[in-house]
Design an enzyme around this catalytic site. Sequence first.
Site, mmCIF file in Angstrom:
data_model
loop_
_atom_site.group_PDB
_atom_site.id
_atom_site.type_symbol
_atom_site.label_atom_id
_atom_site.label_comp_id
_atom_site.label_asym_id
_atom_site.label_seq_id
_atom_site.Cartn_x
_atom_site.Cartn_y
_atom_site.Cartn_z
ATOM 1 N N GLU A 56 0.825 -1.217 0.000
ATOM 2 C CA GLU A 56 0.000 0.000 0.000
ATOM 3 C C GLU A 56 0.855 1.261 0.000
ATOM 4 O OE1 GLU A 56 -2.176 -2.863 2.923
ATOM 5 O OE2 GLU A 56 -0.134 -2.554 2.182
ATOM 6 N N CYS A 87 -0.647 1.441 7.191
ATOM 7 C CA CYS A 87 -1.138 1.602 5.818
ATOM 8 C C CYS A 87 -2.500 2.277 5.783
ATOM 9 C CB CYS A 87 -1.177 0.248 5.107
ATOM 10 S SG CYS A 87 0.472 -0.413 4.801
#
Length: 150
Positions: A56, A87
Amino acid sequence: MAKFKSFMEEALSEARKAAKREEVPVGAVIVNQYGLIVAKAGNRIRELSDPTAHAEILTIRQACKDKKSERLDGYRIYVTLEPCNMCLHAILNAKISKLYYGASDTSKALKISNILSENLCQKDFPLEIYPNINEDESEKLLKAFFLAKR
């Protein structure tokens, strides 16, 4: 109304590449408001010796660099595993509009709903969350990876 198109297959492809590199098989894809993939990556934590090199984070960095902006409002992210807290905060700070993920992370201490309820940017830039997209395939990939490690 436009028909929904999932980009989870592309994220799964990135996760498979990560597994071949001996990384935890997590893949992510970011799609812009026009439905075009602008970034994709798999985990590279070991390869880059960087604990923040999650799929991510890598895709957010690339998409922001290409857009020349720290904001990705109107963009969508597809991830094969429910994002960790780091994330998720990066997704929120980038103002990504929609999160689609595959497998749920049952080991997480803080659930997404807890983080969202405490996050002030949720008022102005709400994040829509869609879990369990290609969940079975995502789980199989992770389970196979960790089984091989034992």
